[in-house]
Design an enzyme around this catalytic site. Structure first.
Site, PDB file in Angstrom:
ATOM      1  N   LEU A 131      36.525  27.032  35.580  1.00 30.45           N
ATOM      2  CA  LEU A 131      37.974  26.303  36.984  1.00 30.45           C
ATOM      3  C   LEU A 131      37.100  26.293  38.422  1.00 30.45           C
ATOM      4  O   LEU A 131      37.674  24.720  39.155  1.00 30.45           O
ATOM      5  CB  LEU A 131      39.193  26.716  36.826  1.00 30.45           C
ATOM      6  N   ILE A 165      32.036  32.316  37.696  1.00 34.53           N
ATOM      7  CA  ILE A 165      32.118  32.551  36.337  1.00 34.53           C
ATOM      8  C   ILE A 165      31.963  33.094  36.014  1.00 34.53           C
ATOM      9  O   ILE A 165      30.527  34.129  35.449  1.00 34.53           O
ATOM     10  CB  ILE A 165      31.435  31.004  35.910  1.00 34.53           C
ATOM     11  N   ARG A 191      41.048  71.099  46.385  1.00 33.10           N
ATOM     12  CA  ARG A 191      40.896  71.142  47.478  1.00 33.10           C
ATOM     13  C   ARG A 191      41.248  71.717  48.013  1.00 33.10           C
ATOM     14  O   ARG A 191      42.606  72.039  48.320  1.00 33.10           O
ATOM     15  CB  ARG A 191      40.244  69.905  47.778  1.00 33.10           C
ATOM     16  N   GLY A 228      38.834  62.724  51.927  1.00 31.71           N
ATOM     17  CA  GLY A 228      37.859  62.498  52.559  1.00 31.71           C
ATOM     18  C   GLY A 228      37.135  62.588  52.586  1.00 31.71           C
ATOM     19  O   GLY A 228      37.012  60.856  52.465  1.00 31.71           O
ATOM     20  N   GLU A 265      41.918  35.088  39.775  1.00 31.41           N
ATOM     21  CA  GLU A 265      43.329  34.431  38.165  1.00 31.41           C
ATOM     22  C   GLU A 265      44.376  34.310  39.578  1.00 31.41           C
ATOM     23  O   GLU A 265      45.471  34.204  39.432  1.00 31.41           O
ATOM     24  CB  GLU A 265      43.959  35.340  37.469  1.00 31.41           C
TER      25      GLU A 265
HETATM   26  C1  LIG Z   1      34.252  38.371  40.941  1.00 24.52           C
HETATM   27  C2  LIG Z   1      35.316  37.250  40.508  1.00 24.52           C
HETATM   28  C3  LIG Z   1      35.555  36.160  39.300  1.00 24.52           C
HETATM   29  C4  LIG Z   1      35.973  35.286  38.987  1.00 24.52           C
HETATM   30  N1  LIG Z   1      35.942  34.589  37.991  1.00 24.52           N
HETATM   31  C5  LIG Z   1      36.455  33.196  37.469  1.00 24.52           C
HETATM   32  C6  LIG Z   1      36.658  32.705  36.281  1.00 24.52           C
HETATM   33  O1  LIG Z   1      36.066  33.048  35.350  1.00 24.52           O
HETATM   34  N2  LIG Z   1      36.838  31.653  35.790  1.00 24.52           N
HETATM   35  C7  LIG Z   1      37.110  30.760  37.265  1.00 24.52           C
HETATM   36  O2  LIG Z   1      37.406  29.376  37.187  1.00 24.52           O
HETATM   37  N3  LIG Z   1      36.668  31.294  38.529  1.00 24.52           N
HETATM   38  C8  LIG Z   1      37.034  32.809  38.497  1.00 24.52           C
HETATM   39  N4  LIG Z   1      36.930  33.515  39.857  1.00 24.52           N
HETATM   40  C9  LIG Z   1      37.368  32.521  41.108  1.00 24.52           C
HETATM   41  C10 LIG Z   1      38.680  32.729  41.510  1.00 24.52           C
HETATM   42  O3  LIG Z   1      39.795  32.449  40.589  1.00 24.52           O
HETATM   43  C11 LIG Z   1      39.022  31.663  43.212  1.00 24.52           C
HETATM   44  O4  LIG Z   1      37.800  32.906  43.940  1.00 24.52           O
HETATM   45  C12 LIG Z   1      40.200  31.971  43.576  1.00 24.52           C
HETATM   46  O5  LIG Z   1      41.351  31.797  42.401  1.00 24.52           O
HETATM   47  C13 LIG Z   1      40.376  31.530  44.763  1.00 24.52           C
HETATM   48  O6  LIG Z   1      39.797  30.445  45.466  1.00 24.52           O
HETATM   49  P1  LIG Z   1      38.954  30.591  46.800  1.00 24.52           P
HETATM   50  O7  LIG Z   1      37.805  31.486  46.316  1.00 24.52           O
HETATM   51  O8  LIG Z   1      38.606  29.405  46.757  1.00 24.52           O
HETATM   52  O9  LIG Z   1      39.121  30.775  47.667  1.00 24.52           O
HETATM   53  P2  LIG Z   1      40.410  29.613  48.374  1.00 24.52           P
HETATM   54  O10 LIG Z   1      40.909  28.934  47.758  1.00 24.52           O
HETATM   55  O11 LIG Z   1      39.691  28.790  49.473  1.00 24.52           O
HETATM   56  O12 LIG Z   1      41.390  30.168  49.602  1.00 24.52           O
HETATM   57  C14 LIG Z   1      40.725  30.970  50.451  1.00 24.52           C
HETATM   58  C15 LIG Z   1      42.016  31.333  51.430  1.00 24.52           C
HETATM   59  O13 LIG Z   1      43.032  30.645  51.660  1.00 24.52           O
HETATM   60  C16 LIG Z   1      44.085  31.249  51.031  1.00 24.52           C
HETATM   61  N5  LIG Z   1      45.066  29.447  50.364  1.00 24.52           N
HETATM   62  C17 LIG Z   1      44.237  28.288  49.591  1.00 24.52           C
HETATM   63  N6  LIG Z   1      45.596  27.643  49.073  1.00 24.52           N
HETATM   64  C18 LIG Z   1      46.733  28.116  49.791  1.00 24.52           C
HETATM   65  C19 LIG Z   1      48.275  27.798  50.324  1.00 24.52           C
HETATM   66  N7  LIG Z   1      48.505  26.448  49.504  1.00 24.52           N
HETATM   67  N8  LIG Z   1      48.955  28.418  51.020  1.00 24.52           N
HETATM   68  C20 LIG Z   1      48.581  29.991  51.769  1.00 24.52           C
HETATM   69  N9  LIG Z   1      47.403  29.942  51.226  1.00 24.52           N
HETATM   70  C21 LIG Z   1      46.427  29.234  50.703  1.00 24.52           C
HETATM   71  C22 LIG Z   1      44.049  31.599  49.666  1.00 24.52           C
HETATM   72  O14 LIG Z   1      44.974  32.418  49.447  1.00 24.52           O
HETATM   73  C23 LIG Z   1      43.166  32.768  50.538  1.00 24.52           C
HETATM   74  O15 LIG Z   1      43.646  33.509  50.916  1.00 24.52           O
HETATM   75  C24 LIG Z   1      36.727  34.871  40.280  1.00 24.52           C
HETATM   76  C25 LIG Z   1      36.250  34.723  41.299  1.00 24.52           C
HETATM   77  C26 LIG Z   1      35.845  36.290  41.771  1.00 24.52           C
HETATM   78  C27 LIG Z   1      35.405  36.506  43.047  1.00 24.52           C
END
Ligand SMILES: Cc1cc2nc3c(=O)[nH]c(=O)nc-3n(C[C@H](O)[C@H](O)[C@H](O)COP(=O)(O)OP(=O)(O)OC[C@H]3O[C@@H](n4cnc5c(N)ncnc54)[C@H](O)[C@@H]3O)c2cc1C
Length: 388
Positions: free
Chosen positions: A125, A157, A271, A345, A369
Site C-alpha cells: 500500500l 513492504i 540485582r 541500568g 498500520e
Molecule cells: C518496518 C515497516 C514495515 C511496514 N510494512 C508495511 C507493509 O507491509 N505494507 C505497507 O503498505 N506499508 C508498510 N509500512 C508502512 C507504514 O504503514 C507507513 O510507514 C506508515 O503508515 C506511515 O507512513 P509514512 O512512513 O509515509 O509517514 P508519513 O505519512 O509521511 O507521516 C510522517 C509524519 O507525519 C504525520 N502525519 C501525516 N499525516 C498527518 C495528519 N493528517 N495529521 C497529523 N499527522 C500526520 C505522521 O503521523 C508522521 O508522524 C511499514 C513501515 C515500516 C517502518
C-alpha cells in the site's frame, strides 16, 4: 464483564507460549544480530495453525477466531517482535485481503499454502510519496490485451521478499472516477513476475529478523483476473484490512509490554544495590508497578476490540475500538521498553539483555498500520469532531 478468554483460547495460548519459548526465544538474539529472516520456523508455526486462524477449513484453515490470532501474536511477540510482526503481516496483510475479497479461484490458488506457512504474502500500500495519505497512490495499472500493466513503486513492504513469498497484493490507480478522484484497485502480483523487482532489504532500527523491502514495477504484466475484488474498491479494501491489522498490532504491543514486565520483575529481584535487591527501592518497584497497569490496560483494550470484531459488531464500533487499542497499546509499549531498560541500568543498554532489542523494536509499533497521529485522527472523527 470478566474479559476472560475461553478454555480453548487459554489452551491455545499455552501451546503457542511453549513453542515460542522453545523454538523462537533461544534464537531471537542471533536472528536479530545477523538480520536473519527465520524461514526455518514458518512450517512449525504453520503446524500450530497460527496462519490459518481466520480462514475456513475448506482452505486448510482452522476456522478459529480473530481473538485467537491476537493470543498467538501476543505470545510470539513476548519473545520476538520480529517473528510476531511476520505472523501479524502474514495473516492480516497477506491472507486476509485474499480471503475477504478474493474470487473462489484466487482463494483456491493462494490460500492453502499461505494458511499452512508454506508461503507468505505481502500487502503493498505504502509508496515513497504516500504513507498516511495512502489514497494518493502513484502506482498505475492499465488494462491492455486482457492484462494489467503495472508501473510504480511501493515502500516498506513486509514479507515481500522472503524465500517463500508467493505473491504481493498492491494498490494501483486504475483510472479516474467521474468526480475526478483516483480510481484505486487492488491487484495480486505473483512473486517472480517479469517487471516486478524486490529491491534489497532496508537497514532498520529494529525488527531485524523481519523481511521488509521496497518494490518496483516496470511494465509488470499480470492477467486481468488477478484483480482482487471489485475494480475501484481498492481504497475501501485497504481501510477494512487495516482495521483488523490495528487490533493485531495492538496484540504485538501487549506481548512487548508483558515481556518488559516479566524481565523487569526478574531483574529487580536479582540485582542488588546498596545491600538489597533493587526491587526493594520504591523508585524501581513503582516503575514496575506502572508496567503492570500498562500490560493489563493494553490487553483489555486489545481483546475488547478483538471480541467486538469476532461478535460481528457494527463496523464503526470495531473501527473505533481498534484505533483506541492500537494507540494505547503501542505508545505504552514504547514507554515500557524505556522503563525496562532503565530498570536494567547499564546492562539494559547491552544487547546481552533482551530489553535492548525490545527497545529498538518497539518504536515502529507507533508507526506501522497507521501512526499514532492517524489513530487520534480516526478516534476524533468517530467522536463527531470535524478533524481534518
Ligand atoms: C518496518 C515497516 C514495515 C511496514 N510494512 C508495511 C507493509 O507491509 N505494507 C505497507 O503498505 N506499508 C508498510 N509500512 C508502512 C507504514 O504503514 C507507513 O510507514 C506508515 O503508515 C506511515 O507512513 P509514512 O512512513 O509515509 O509517514 P508519513 O505519512 O509521511 O507521516 C510522517 C509524519 O507525519 C504525520 N502525519 C501525516 N499525516 C498527518 C495528519 N493528517 N495529521 C497529523 N499527522 C500526520 C505522521 O503521523 C508522521 O508522524 C511499514 C513501515 C515500516 C517502518
Amino acid at each position: 464483564m470478566t474479559f476472560e478468554l475461553s478454555a480453548d483460547q487459554e489452551m491455545f495460548r499455552k501451546v503457542v507460549r511453549e513453542f515460542a519459548e522453545s523454538e523462537i526465544a533461544p534464537h531471537a538474539a542471533r536472528w536479530d544480530r545477523e538480520h536473519h529472516f527465520p524461514v526455518e520456523i514458518m512450517s512449525g508455526l504453520g503446524g500450530l495453525g497460527v496462519f490459518g486462524l481466520t480462514a475456513p477449513e475448506e482452505y486448510g484453515g482452522g476456522s478459529g477466531d480473530f481473538t485467537s490470532l491476537c493470543v498467538a501474536i501476543e505470545e510470539i511477540g513476548r519473545v520476538d517482535q520480529s517473528v510476531g510482526i511476520t505472523v501479524e503481516a502474514a495473516v492480516g496483510l497477506g491472507i486476509n485481503p485474499i480471503l475477504t475479497f478474493g474470487t473462489e479461484q484466487q482463494r483456491q490458488r493462494w490460500l492453502p499454502d499461505l494458511v499452512t506457512g508454506r508461503a507468505l504474502a505481502g500487502f503493498g500500500l505504502t509508496e515513497p510519496g504516500s504513507g498516511s495519505d495512502a489514497g494518493q497512490t502513484g502506482t498505475k495499472a492499465v488494462l491492455h490485451d486482457d492484462e494489467w500493466v503495472i508501473d510504480g513503486a511501493k515502500q516498506f513492504i513486509t514479507n515481500s521478499g522472503t524465500p517463500i513469498t508467493s505473491c504481493v497484493t498492491v494498490t494501483a490507480r486504475t483510472g479516474t472516477m467521474t468526480d475526478g478522484r483516483a480510481e484505486v484497485s487492488t491487484i495480486i502480483v505473483p512473486a517472480g513476475t517479469a517487471g516486478f523487482t524486490v529491491e534489497p532489504g532496508y537497514d532498520k532500527l529494529g525488527w531485524h529478523a523481519s523481511d521488509t523491502h521496497p518494490l518496483t514495477f516496470t511494465g509488470c504484466r499480470v492477467p486481468a483476473d488477478h484483480l482482487l475484488g471489485e475494480r475501484g474498491r481498492g481504497f475501501a479494501q485497504f481501510l477494512a484490512t487495516l482495521d483488523d491489522g490495528r487490533i493485531a498490532i495492538a496484540a504485538l504491543a501487549v506481548g512487548c509490554i508483558q515481556a518488559m514486565l516479566d524481565q523487569s520483575v526478574a531483574y529487580a529481584n536479582e540485582r542488588t544495590a546498596f545491600g538489597a535487591p533493587i526491587g526493594s527501592k520504591q523508585g524501581v518497584a513503582f516503575q514496575i508497578a506502572d508496567l503492570k497497569v500498562m500490560a493489563d490496560a493494553a490487553r483489555m483494550l486489545t481483546y475488547r476490540a478483538a471480541a467486538l470484531r469476532d461478535a460481528g459488531r457494527p463496523h464503526a464500533e470495531v473501527k473505533q475500538a481498534a484505533a483506541v487499542a492500537k494507540l494505547y497499546a503501542t505508545e505504552s509499549a514504547v514507554t515500557a521498553t524505556r522503563v525496562a531498560t532503565q530498570v536494567h541500568g547499564g546492562y539494559g543498554f547491552m544487547e546481552e539483555y533482551p530489553v535492548a532489542r525490545f527497545y529498538r523494536d518497539a518504536k515502529v509499533l507507533e508507526i506501522g498500520e497507521g501512526t499514532s497521529e492517524v489513530q487520534r485522527l480516526l478516534i476524533g472523527r468517530s467522536l463527531g469532531l470535524p478533524v481534518e
